[in-house]
Design a protein around this motif. Structure first.
Motif, PDB file in Angstrom:
ATOM      1  N   SER A  62       0.797  -1.233   0.000  1.00 40.31           N
ATOM      2  CA  SER A  62       0.000   0.000   0.000  1.00 40.31           C
ATOM      3  C   SER A  62       0.829   1.283   0.000  1.00 40.31           C
ATOM      4  CB  SER A  62      -0.947   0.015   1.196  1.00 40.31           C
ATOM      5  OG  SER A  62      -0.209   0.100   2.398  1.00 40.31           O
ATOM      6  N   CYS A  63       1.974   1.266   0.627  1.00 43.31           N
ATOM      7  CA  CYS A  63       2.876   2.430   0.669  1.00 43.31           C
ATOM      8  C   CYS A  63       2.211   3.654   1.295  1.00 43.31           C
ATOM      9  CB  CYS A  63       3.399   2.759  -0.720  1.00 43.31           C
ATOM     10  SG  CYS A  63       4.196   1.368  -1.533  1.00 43.31           S
ATOM     11  N   GLU A  64       1.382   3.428   2.285  1.00 45.56           N
ATOM     12  CA  GLU A  64       0.699   4.531   2.967  1.00 45.56           C
ATOM     13  C   GLU A  64       1.726   5.496   3.554  1.00 45.56           C
ATOM     14  OE1 GLU A  64      -2.560   5.056   2.846  1.00 45.56           O
ATOM     15  OE2 GLU A  64      -2.757   3.216   1.683  1.00 45.56           O
ATOM     16  N   GLY A  65       1.456   6.778   3.417  1.00 41.60           N
ATOM     17  CA  GLY A  65       2.304   7.810   3.990  1.00 41.60           C
ATOM     18  C   GLY A  65       3.481   8.222   3.132  1.00 41.60           C
ATOM     19  N   VAL A  66       3.749   7.508   2.038  1.00 40.24           N
ATOM     20  CA  VAL A  66       4.853   7.878   1.153  1.00 40.24           C
ATOM     21  C   VAL A  66       4.379   9.030   0.271  1.00 40.24           C
ATOM     22  CG1 VAL A  66       6.401   7.083  -0.664  1.00 40.24           C
ATOM     23  CG2 VAL A  66       5.738   5.518   1.171  1.00 40.24           C
ATOM     24  N   ARG A  67       5.081  10.169   0.337  1.00 38.87           N
ATOM     25  CA  ARG A  67       4.634  11.356  -0.383  1.00 38.87           C
ATOM     26  C   ARG A  67       5.468  11.654  -1.636  1.00 38.87           C
ATOM     27  NH1 ARG A  67       0.379  12.185   2.193  1.00 38.87           N
ATOM     28  NH2 ARG A  67       0.258  12.736   4.380  1.00 38.87           N
ATOM     29  N   ASP A  68       6.757  11.409  -1.563  1.00 44.10           N
ATOM     30  CA  ASP A  68       7.612  11.677  -2.716  1.00 44.10           C
ATOM     31  C   ASP A  68       7.198  10.775  -3.879  1.00 44.10           C
ATOM     32  OD1 ASP A  68      10.293  10.778  -4.265  1.00 44.10           O
ATOM     33  OD2 ASP A  68      10.454  12.871  -3.598  1.00 44.10           O
ATOM     34  N   ARG A  69       6.892  11.364  -5.033  1.00 44.80           N
ATOM     35  CA  ARG A  69       6.358  10.612  -6.170  1.00 44.80           C
ATOM     36  C   ARG A  69       7.322   9.534  -6.663  1.00 44.80           C
ATOM     37  NH1 ARG A  69       2.033  10.635  -9.294  1.00 44.80           N
ATOM     38  NH2 ARG A  69       2.187  10.148 -11.501  1.00 44.80           N
ATOM     39  N   ALA A  70       8.593   9.820  -6.745  1.00 43.83           N
ATOM     40  CA  ALA A  70       9.572   8.835  -7.222  1.00 43.83           C
ATOM     41  C   ALA A  70       9.678   7.669  -6.239  1.00 43.83           C
ATOM     42  CB  ALA A  70      10.934   9.486  -7.426  1.00 43.83           C
ATOM     43  N   VAL A  71       9.671   7.971  -4.960  1.00 42.55           N
ATOM     44  CA  VAL A  71       9.749   6.925  -3.939  1.00 42.55           C
ATOM     45  C   VAL A  71       8.464   6.095  -3.954  1.00 42.55           C
ATOM     46  CG1 VAL A  71       9.951   6.472  -1.458  1.00 42.55           C
ATOM     47  CG2 VAL A  71      11.352   8.248  -2.518  1.00 42.55           C
ATOM     48  N   LEU A  72       7.313   6.756  -4.114  1.00 36.91           N
ATOM     49  CA  LEU A  72       6.041   6.057  -4.181  1.00 36.91           C
ATOM     50  C   LEU A  72       5.993   5.136  -5.399  1.00 36.91           C
ATOM     51  CD1 LEU A  72       3.195   5.562  -3.094  1.00 36.91           C
ATOM     52  CD2 LEU A  72       2.433   7.556  -4.430  1.00 36.91           C
ATOM     53  N   HIS A  73       6.464   5.630  -6.524  1.00 35.98           N
ATOM     54  CA  HIS A  73       6.500   4.820  -7.751  1.00 35.98           C
ATOM     55  C   HIS A  73       7.297   3.535  -7.525  1.00 35.98           C
ATOM     56  CE1 HIS A  73       6.223   4.115 -12.044  1.00 35.98           C
ATOM     57  NE2 HIS A  73       7.515   3.885 -12.066  1.00 35.98           N
ATOM     58  N   GLU A  74       8.427   3.660  -6.876  1.00 34.13           N
ATOM     59  CA  GLU A  74       9.265   2.494  -6.580  1.00 34.13           C
ATOM     60  C   GLU A  74       8.594   1.581  -5.550  1.00 34.13           C
ATOM     61  OE1 GLU A  74      12.506  -0.030  -7.002  1.00 34.13           O
ATOM     62  OE2 GLU A  74      12.047   1.764  -8.172  1.00 34.13           O
ATOM     63  N   CYS A  75       7.988   2.171  -4.553  1.00 36.94           N
ATOM     64  CA  CYS A  75       7.339   1.392  -3.495  1.00 36.94           C
ATOM     65  C   CYS A  75       6.183   0.550  -4.036  1.00 36.94           C
ATOM     66  CB  CYS A  75       6.828   2.344  -2.411  1.00 36.94           C
ATOM     67  SG  CYS A  75       6.046   1.507  -1.015  1.00 36.94           S
ATOM     68  N   LEU A  76       5.454   1.091  -5.008  1.00 36.92           N
ATOM     69  CA  LEU A  76       4.286   0.401  -5.559  1.00 36.92           C
ATOM     70  C   LEU A  76       4.639  -0.638  -6.626  1.00 36.92           C
ATOM     71  CD1 LEU A  76       1.791   3.394  -5.845  1.00 36.92           C
ATOM     72  CD2 LEU A  76       1.726   1.509  -4.198  1.00 36.92           C
ATOM     73  N   LEU A  77       5.902  -0.783  -6.936  1.00 37.33           N
ATOM     74  CA  LEU A  77       6.341  -1.718  -7.966  1.00 37.33           C
ATOM     75  C   LEU A  77       5.757  -3.126  -7.828  1.00 37.33           C
ATOM     76  CD1 LEU A  77       8.143  -2.096 -10.479  1.00 37.33           C
ATOM     77  CD2 LEU A  77       9.999  -2.684  -8.920  1.00 37.33           C
ATOM     78  N   PRO A  78       5.685  -3.723  -6.634  1.00 31.72           N
ATOM     79  CA  PRO A  78       5.128  -5.081  -6.522  1.00 31.72           C
ATOM     80  C   PRO A  78       3.671  -5.202  -6.986  1.00 31.72           C
ATOM     81  CG  PRO A  78       6.343  -4.521  -4.538  1.00 31.72           C
ATOM     82  CD  PRO A  78       6.226  -3.262  -5.350  1.00 31.72           C
ATOM     83  N   ASN A  79       2.960  -4.085  -7.052  1.00 28.25           N
ATOM     84  CA  ASN A  79       1.561  -4.120  -7.491  1.00 28.25           C
ATOM     85  C   ASN A  79       1.438  -4.230  -9.010  1.00 28.25           C
ATOM     86  OD1 ASN A  79       0.593  -3.841  -4.835  1.00 28.25           O
ATOM     87  ND2 ASN A  79       0.924  -1.649  -4.930  1.00 28.25           N
ATOM     88  N   ARG A  80       2.476  -3.901  -9.721  1.00 28.67           N
ATOM     89  CA  ARG A  80       2.475  -3.994 -11.187  1.00 28.67           C
ATOM     90  C   ARG A  80       3.014  -5.369 -11.545  1.00 28.67           C
ATOM     91  NH1 ARG A  80       4.527   1.146  -9.863  1.00 28.67           N
ATOM     92  NH2 ARG A  80       6.664   0.601 -10.293  1.00 28.67           N
ATOM     93  N   ARG A  81       2.088  -6.319 -11.738  1.00 28.95           N
ATOM     94  CA  ARG A  81       2.534  -7.698 -11.874  1.00 28.95           C
ATOM     95  C   ARG A  81       1.535  -8.533 -12.673  1.00 28.95           C
ATOM     96  NH1 ARG A  81      -0.532  -7.049  -7.513  1.00 28.95           N
ATOM     97  NH2 ARG A  81      -1.722  -8.792  -6.663  1.00 28.95           N
ATOM     98  N   VAL A  82       2.005  -9.722 -13.044  1.00 26.12           N
ATOM     99  CA  VAL A  82       1.147 -10.759 -13.608  1.00 26.12           C
ATOM    100  C   VAL A  82       1.425 -12.025 -12.821  1.00 26.12           C
ATOM    101  CG1 VAL A  82       0.586 -12.156 -15.632  1.00 26.12           C
ATOM    102  CG2 VAL A  82       1.141  -9.735 -15.914  1.00 26.12           C
TER     103      VAL A  82
END
Length: 94
Positions: free
Chosen positions: A66-86
């Motif tokens: 979920s990456c709750e509380g992450v505000r920096d867009r670049a850091v959030l993009h990296e944090c959410l990486l596991p959600n982009r999957r098959v």
């Protein structure tokens, strides 16, 4: 599987997307579909019969991080990486 002499009887793909573009069904649904279709094309290129492959697209409905509380867009993009999957599930006889 091939090296082990196993036969694949079915392949199930489930595409997912992150929430970066906002929780929008259409956009993220399309991303998850494109991801699943790309994996299908790869598997078919590796010799899997396309008739054995089924797929679903879940968009951003099943986030694993979920990456709750992450505000920096670049850091959030990296944090959410596991959600982009098959998810790939091979069915083989026992």
């Amino acid at each position: 599987m091939r090296e082990e002499g196993r036969t694949i009887t079915a392949v199930r793909l489930v595409g997912h997307a992150d929430r970066m573009q906002g929780r929008g069904f259409d956009y993220n649904q399309t991303l998850s579909r494109d991801r699943a279709e790309t994996v299908k094309a790869y598997l078919v290129g590796q010799g899997i019969d396309p008739a054995l492959v089924s797929y679903e697209y879940r968009g951003d409905t099943e986030q694993v991080q979920s990456c709750e509380g992450v505000r920096d867009r670049a850091v959030l993009h990296e944090c959410l990486l596991p959600n982009r999957r098959v998810e790939v599930q091979f069915q083989v006889p026992k």
